[in-house]
Design an enzyme around this catalytic site. Structure first.
Site, PDB file in Angstrom:
ATOM      1  N   ALA A 128       0.810  -1.212   0.000  1.00  0.00           N
ATOM      2  CA  ALA A 128       0.000   0.000   0.000  1.00  0.00           C
ATOM      3  C   ALA A 128       0.847   1.268   0.000  1.00  0.00           C
ATOM      4  O   ALA A 128       0.334   2.360   0.218  1.00  0.00           O
ATOM      5  CB  ALA A 128      -0.927   0.007   1.206  1.00  0.00           C
ATOM      6  N   ASN A 190       2.177  -3.859   8.290  1.00  0.00           N
ATOM      7  CA  ASN A 190       3.028  -4.531   7.311  1.00  0.00           C
ATOM      8  C   ASN A 190       3.765  -3.525   6.434  1.00  0.00           C
ATOM      9  O   ASN A 190       4.918  -3.742   6.052  1.00  0.00           O
ATOM     10  CB  ASN A 190       2.184  -5.459   6.426  1.00  0.00           C
ATOM     11  N   HIS A 220      -0.443   6.778   5.330  1.00  0.00           N
ATOM     12  CA  HIS A 220       0.941   6.439   5.656  1.00  0.00           C
ATOM     13  C   HIS A 220       1.844   7.579   5.192  1.00  0.00           C
ATOM     14  O   HIS A 220       1.811   7.965   4.018  1.00  0.00           O
ATOM     15  CB  HIS A 220       1.366   5.143   4.956  1.00  0.00           C
TER      16      HIS A 220
END
Length: 267
Positions: A128, A190, A220
């Site tokens: 991602a 992750n 993020h």
């Protein structure tokens, strides 16, 4: 021709495994076919097999017997730890989505050795986030410092904490290394471990995890600073149905397979 296409096995038939399997079966990327799918939930695996025309194998051993060129893991960290060494020793390239498992340095060392024994590789998808090539180049340039902020809606983090998360205020849940973060939030960070592996390693990459009620999907933010200069990478992928994993992670696997079969390759 059919027999000239490379084959892919799917380990884990949940949301992300389904996206990868459908992308291959539906021709979203060229040059591949499904060798089979497997899952501990037989109903889930049988349904995906029926939908995509791929055989459902009830065990990993059965999937290995089909001798796929690649196995995509989309079953979680525990499943990856159980499957990685047999897959690699069989000489099959592994594409894992549960990259957080590699924060375990002993396991990572075993994986490296098994890949050497099997004459194969582990191919890490971007998941991602992105910018792995930038991170690796910045690390080689020298004096790299990396921090990563993981902000998520409360519903995606509630399983990982014992107390109810506030719905009207942000709350910092963790600050520490990526190695520590994955042990506290095994289903949520992750991406932090993936970035750490590309940069300074899980023990040296600093991570925060925060619950943010204003968000409807994860955000993020990776900050890099070193001899190369400075960079900020921010990604806001849409969350999947389970609110923990971004569907972008599955599409990054398809993009990786597409690159591996192309004549002009990025990275």
């Amino acid at each position: 021709m059919e027999n000239e296409r490379m084959t892919v096995g799917i380990l884990g038939c949940g949301l992300l495994g389904q996206i990868v399997a459908r992308g291959i079966a539906g021709g979203l990327i060229a040059g591949y076919r499904l060798a089979g799918v497997t899952d501990t939930d037989a109903a889930l695996g049988l349904a995906l097999g029926k939908e995509t025309g791929a055989p459902f194998l009830s065990t990993l051993e059965g999937l290995l017997e089909t001798r796929p060129d690649f196995i995509v893991e989309a079953a979680g960290g525990s499943a990856l730890k159980a499957a990685a060494l047999p897959v690699l020793r069989a000489g099959i390239c592994l594409i894992p989505l549960s990259i957080g498992a590699f924060a375990d340095q002993a396991f990572l060392a075993e994986v490296r050795q098994a890949a050497k024994e099997g004459g194969t590789k582990v191919r890490l998808p971007a998941g991602a986030i992105g910018g792995f090539d930038l991170m690796a180049g910045a690390r080689l340039h020298g004096n790299l410092r990396v921090t990563m902020a993981n902000e998520k809606p409360p519903c995606s983090l509630q399983e990982a904490v014992s107390e109810p998360l506030p719905q009207d205020a942000e709350k910092l849940l963790f600050a520490g290394s990526a190695q520590e973060a994955i042990s506290r939030f095994p289903k949520n960070v992750n991406v932090a471990v993936a970035a750490a592996l590309a940069a300074n390693g899980p023990a040296e990459t600093q991570v925060t995890v925060a619950s943010c009620p204003d968000l409807t999907a994860p955000r993020h933010t990776i900050r890099l600073e070193g001899d190369f200069g400075r960079a900020v990478i921010q990604v806001e992928p849409r969350a999947g149905e389970n609110q923990r994993s971004s569907t972008l992670a599955a599409y990054s696997v398809l993009a990786l397979l597409e690159r591996l079969n192309d004549t002009i390759v990025f990275g």
